[in-house]
Motif scaffolding. Structure first.
Motif, PDB file in Angstrom:
ATOM      1  N   TYR A 138       0.825  -1.220   0.000  1.00  0.00           N
ATOM      2  CA  TYR A 138       0.000   0.000   0.000  1.00  0.00           C
ATOM      3  C   TYR A 138       0.857   1.267   0.000  1.00  0.00           C
ATOM      4  CZ  TYR A 138      -3.493   3.350   1.805  1.00  0.00           C
ATOM      5  OH  TYR A 138      -4.323   4.430   1.981  1.00  0.00           O
ATOM      6  N   LYS A 197     -13.056  -1.076  -7.368  1.00  0.00           N
ATOM      7  CA  LYS A 197     -13.811  -0.216  -6.464  1.00  0.00           C
ATOM      8  C   LYS A 197     -14.952  -0.998  -5.813  1.00  0.00           C
ATOM      9  CE  LYS A 197     -15.842   4.387  -6.082  1.00  0.00           C
ATOM     10  NZ  LYS A 197     -16.078   5.689  -6.728  1.00  0.00           N
ATOM     11  N   GLY A 230     -13.552  -3.173  -3.220  1.00  0.00           N
ATOM     12  CA  GLY A 230     -13.228  -2.368  -2.038  1.00  0.00           C
ATOM     13  C   GLY A 230     -14.467  -1.955  -1.259  1.00  0.00           C
ATOM     14  N   LEU A 276      -5.465  -2.121  -1.966  1.00  0.00           N
ATOM     15  CA  LEU A 276      -6.351  -1.020  -1.579  1.00  0.00           C
ATOM     16  C   LEU A 276      -6.856  -1.269  -0.157  1.00  0.00           C
ATOM     17  CD1 LEU A 276      -8.371   1.333  -1.928  1.00  0.00           C
ATOM     18  CD2 LEU A 276      -9.793  -0.205  -3.315  1.00  0.00           C
ATOM     19  N   ILE A 290     -11.631   5.846  -2.134  1.00  0.00           N
ATOM     20  CA  ILE A 290     -11.114   4.930  -3.156  1.00  0.00           C
ATOM     21  C   ILE A 290     -10.715   5.718  -4.406  1.00  0.00           C
ATOM     22  CG2 ILE A 290     -11.710   3.013  -4.712  1.00  0.00           C
ATOM     23  CD1 ILE A 290     -13.388   1.828  -2.429  1.00  0.00           C
ATOM     24  N   PHE A 336      -7.431   7.244  -3.616  1.00  0.00           N
ATOM     25  CA  PHE A 336      -6.400   6.202  -3.676  1.00  0.00           C
ATOM     26  C   PHE A 336      -5.950   5.999  -5.126  1.00  0.00           C
ATOM     27  CE2 PHE A 336      -5.633   1.724  -4.701  1.00  0.00           C
ATOM     28  CZ  PHE A 336      -4.582   1.398  -3.847  1.00  0.00           C
TER      29      PHE A 336
END
Ligand SMILES: [Fe+2]
Length: 203
Positions: free
Chosen positions: A83, A117, A120, A160, A179, A182
């Protein structure tokens, strides 16, 4: 009795303190959590060195408790090292070899983004884009904790973090906005270095 070496936390890259949309305070607090995983990994391995192997028991025993929590600590180390390492870039469309792999295995960069996404949003801790060496393809895997649900023989290339500690300070409960931030800070050059280092084949 297995021996082990103590490890030290990797240093945080200076670029991590200047992300776009993820605050310095958030990253610094997050880094301290990572340091905690490293410290506990060392502590657990130290205790395992003197654990009573003859007392091992699946309901409760020192060996069981230490090894279960070791997987949480080591997962926390590995996840956060991916990460932190691949943030600090300018995001945007995937570039280089990873772009070719993503298009091949997801159809398009947008399809990959949409799927990551969603993964996540559906996870309670992590979403990873990993290369499965047995299937020979990328897939977006879901994680609820540092130690769930790893797939053997797969190599994470994007990690993530969707634990609330990653975004609550900046976004409260708006995980979707985090997200997006990110993705906007991904460093594709780092991801491509891994693709090259691990010799992930294009076939
Ligand atoms: Fe985290």
């Amino acid at each position: 009795m297995s021996s082990y070496e103590e490890i030290r936390p990797r240093e945080l890259k200076p670029a991590l303190l200047e992300l776009d949309g993820i605050s310095r305070a958030s990253v610094e607090a997050h880094y301290r959590l990572y340091q905690g995983y490293v410290n506990k990994r060392n502590e657990i391995l130290g205790k395992l060195g003197s654990a009573d192997l003859s007392g091992a028991n699946q309901i409760y025993s020192d060996v069981r408790a230490l090894k279960v929590e070791l997987s949480f600590a080591v997962g926390g180390i590995k996840n956060h090292e991916v990460y932190f390492e691949h943030l600090g870039g300018s995001g945007g469309e995937p570039k280089g070899t990873i772009a070719t792999l993503i298009t091949r295995d997801f159809g398009s960069a947008q399809a990959w983004r949409d799927d990551l996404k969603a993964t996540g949003m559906g996870g309670r801790g992590w979403a990873w884009t990993a290369y499965d060496w047995d299937e020979g393809r990328l897939f977006n895997y879901i994680g609820d904790a540092q130690n769930t649900y790893p797939i053997w023989n797969a190599t994470p290339l994007v990690a993530l973090d969707v634990y609330e500690h990653a975004y609550f300070l900046d976004y409260q409960t708006d995980r979707g906005a985090y997200i997006d931030a990110f993705l906007a800070n991904l460093d594709w050059a780092v991801v491509n270095d891994w693709v090259s280092k691990y010799q992930i084949p294009l076939r």
